[in-house]
Scaffold this active site. Structure first.
Site, PDB file in Angstrom:
ATOM      1  N   THR A  70     -43.528  15.408  47.973  1.00  0.00           N
ATOM      2  CA  THR A  70     -42.252  14.470  48.043  1.00  0.00           C
ATOM      3  C   THR A  70     -41.620  14.566  49.180  1.00  0.00           C
ATOM      4  O   THR A  70     -41.262  15.588  49.503  1.00  0.00           O
ATOM      5  CB  THR A  70     -41.908  14.407  46.503  1.00  0.00           C
ATOM      6  OG1 THR A  70     -42.617  13.976  45.810  1.00  0.00           O
ATOM      7  CG2 THR A  70     -40.473  13.725  46.499  1.00  0.00           C
ATOM      8  N   ARG A 100     -45.553   5.399  34.893  1.00  0.00           N
ATOM      9  CA  ARG A 100     -45.046   6.402  35.161  1.00  0.00           C
ATOM     10  C   ARG A 100     -43.878   6.530  35.903  1.00  0.00           C
ATOM     11  O   ARG A 100     -44.069   6.069  37.273  1.00  0.00           O
ATOM     12  CB  ARG A 100     -45.890   7.643  35.288  1.00  0.00           C
ATOM     13  CG  ARG A 100     -45.200   8.872  35.327  1.00  0.00           C
ATOM     14  CD  ARG A 100     -45.119   9.420  36.573  1.00  0.00           C
ATOM     15  NE  ARG A 100     -44.536  11.027  36.614  1.00  0.00           N
ATOM     16  CZ  ARG A 100     -44.132  11.498  37.751  1.00  0.00           C
ATOM     17  NH1 ARG A 100     -43.982  10.982  38.577  1.00  0.00           N
ATOM     18  NH2 ARG A 100     -43.629  12.873  37.720  1.00  0.00           N
ATOM     19  N   GLY A 157     -41.002   8.957  37.710  1.00  0.00           N
ATOM     20  CA  GLY A 157     -40.577  10.136  37.735  1.00  0.00           C
ATOM     21  C   GLY A 157     -39.187  10.594  37.952  1.00  0.00           C
ATOM     22  O   GLY A 157     -38.490   9.682  38.027  1.00  0.00           O
ATOM     23  N   ASP A 158     -38.794  11.776  38.242  1.00  0.00           N
ATOM     24  CA  ASP A 158     -37.430  12.322  38.579  1.00  0.00           C
ATOM     25  C   ASP A 158     -36.740  11.582  39.798  1.00  0.00           C
ATOM     26  O   ASP A 158     -35.716  11.404  39.894  1.00  0.00           O
ATOM     27  CB  ASP A 158     -37.272  13.603  38.669  1.00  0.00           C
ATOM     28  CG  ASP A 158     -38.172  14.192  40.045  1.00  0.00           C
ATOM     29  OD1 ASP A 158     -39.530  13.867  39.696  1.00  0.00           O
ATOM     30  OD2 ASP A 158     -37.664  14.798  40.843  1.00  0.00           O
ATOM     31  N   THR A 218     -37.710  18.427  44.468  1.00  0.00           N
ATOM     32  CA  THR A 218     -39.011  17.948  44.464  1.00  0.00           C
ATOM     33  C   THR A 218     -39.844  18.889  43.490  1.00  0.00           C
ATOM     34  O   THR A 218     -39.486  20.013  43.374  1.00  0.00           O
ATOM     35  CB  THR A 218     -39.566  18.081  45.905  1.00  0.00           C
ATOM     36  OG1 THR A 218     -40.825  18.119  45.633  1.00  0.00           O
ATOM     37  CG2 THR A 218     -39.207  19.419  46.566  1.00  0.00           C
ATOM     38  N   GLY A 228     -41.897  16.312  38.186  1.00  0.00           N
ATOM     39  CA  GLY A 228     -40.815  15.541  37.708  1.00  0.00           C
ATOM     40  C   GLY A 228     -40.418  15.503  36.330  1.00  0.00           C
ATOM     41  O   GLY A 228     -39.306  15.582  36.033  1.00  0.00           O
TER      42      GLY A 228
HETATM   43  N1  ASP Z   1     -41.146  15.048  41.949  1.00  0.00           N
HETATM   44  C1  ASP Z   1     -42.087  14.123  42.218  1.00  0.00           C
HETATM   45  C2  ASP Z   1     -42.516  13.405  40.766  1.00  0.00           C
HETATM   46  O1  ASP Z   1     -42.603  13.744  39.872  1.00  0.00           O
HETATM   47  C3  ASP Z   1     -43.085  14.615  42.878  1.00  0.00           C
HETATM   48  C4  ASP Z   1     -42.866  15.803  43.857  1.00  0.00           C
HETATM   49  O2  ASP Z   1     -41.687  16.166  44.056  1.00  0.00           O
HETATM   50  O3  ASP Z   1     -43.766  16.218  44.502  1.00  0.00           O
HETATM   51  O4  ASP Z   1     -42.683  12.207  40.770  1.00  0.00           O
END
Ligand code: ASP
Length: 341
Positions: free
Chosen positions: A188, A216, A218-219, A239, A242
């Protein structure tokens, strides 16, 4: 004048040496330089710097964002992104969207053209884009990502992957595969910046975790988890996994430590220590800049790909290998850099 600058990240996870390392370095450097150029302009804002830096990473196809996004269990792109302006707590976020080449820009458009903070869904965002006269083009998976998708599916079938056990039970509805997991590295991208007027900004953009369930989010779409920015404290961008980052509101936690007087480095470490204590190692990384322009980066993963460019530095510093330490800036002592594995 404040030593303005930018830090970008290209994901946290385990480190796999490979022929693409030099390219990763190059792209991270180009991204930080693009952000720095914005900050150098007369009246250059941290908001523009963060957006421009992240666009470089999204367009590179090297990281898990924009054209390089990882794919869901159904082999589709669906991106999350968010941006936050510490000046006025303005923020915009998008989730589960595949209609724009630069999701970070779409998040900024939500912030600047709607009364909402968070919009989800491609059809809905398409409508919104049309309403504000922005042309969007559907994101299609890159060749490289399709190849990785096939490899990951093959691994599932071989039973080599074991994470997300509850999702596994649902899989029959999505795929005929027998096992399911999200490979660790997601790459990410994100950035935090402080401009010469001491305004801070944070942004993040992702294709999410490999083989995620459709729907889904994510964060990276959640203000407080994947990003946070407030001129009273600083800005942070995260990152990693998430689902875990959300549980500890990682970026707001970093900013709360800075608000209470911690410098960016100590704040990143303190927040990552909470994550480690509560949820274990190998989960996440975070970058931050505090309101005085000091920067920080911490992780409980093997690596956190990152690049720094502050005005006082002669050139951009890039760290990709696990053993690479961050630069020590003039008049700024780094805190305890020991990481907890
Ligand atoms: N945080 C991101 C997610 O969970 C993935 C990542 O940071 O690599 O979507």
């Amino acid at each position: 004048m404040l030593d303005f600058g930018i830090i970008v990240h290209g994901g946290a996870g385990s480190f796999t040496p490979g022929p693409d390392v030099p390219n990763r370095r190059k792209v991270l450097e180009t991204s930080a330089d693009a952000g720095y150029l914005e900050l150098k302009k007369r009246g250059g804002s941290s908001l523009d710097a963060v957006e421009e830096a992240i666009k470089v990473l999204e367009d590179s196809k090297v990281f898990n964002a924009g054209s390089g996004s990882s794919l869901s269990i159904e082999g589709k792109v669906s991106t999350d992104a968010a941006i936050m302006n510490g000046n006025n707590l303005g923020c915009g976020a998008i989730g589960n969207v595949s209609i724009h080449r630069n999701p970070i820009s779409l998040a900024r458009l939500v912030m600047e053209n709607s009364d909402h903070v968070f919009l989800v869904g491609s059809d809905e965002l398409l409508k919104f884009s049309r309403a504000i006269g922005v042309t969007s083009t559907r994101l299609v998976p890159s060749e490289q990502r399709l190849k990785q998708y096939k490899e990951n599916l093959a691994q599932m079938k071989d039973g080599k992957i074991k994470a997300w056990p509850r999702n596994y039970k649902l899989l029959r509805s999505y795929q005929s595969s027998k096992k399911f997991d999200s490979p660790e590295n997601s790459d990410t991208v994100g950035a935090v910046a402080v401009d010469s007027s001491s305004n801070v900004c944070a942004g993040v953009s992702t294709g999410g975790r490999w083989l995620k369930l459709p729907g889904r989010v994510g964060d990276s779409a959640i203000v407080g988890s994947g990003i946070y920015a407030d001129n009273l404290s600083g800005a942070a961008s995260a990152t990693g996994a998430g689902e875990e980052i959300i549980r500890v509101c990682l970026c707001k936690t970093v900013c709360d430590f800075m608000r209470n007087g911690a410098d960016a480095q100590s704040a990143c470490e303190a927040a990552i220590n909470i994550l480690t204590d509560r949820r274990g190692v190998g989960i996440a990384g975070v970058i931050a800049v505090d309101k005085l322009g000091r920067f920080g980066a911490a992780r409980n993963t093997e690596m956190l790909q990152r690049a720094f460019r502050f005005d006082s530095m002669k050139k951009t510093y890039v760290a990709v290998l696990p053993e690479e330490k961050d630069p020590v800036r003039p008049n700024y002592e780094l805190g305890d850099l020991r990481l907890r594995f």
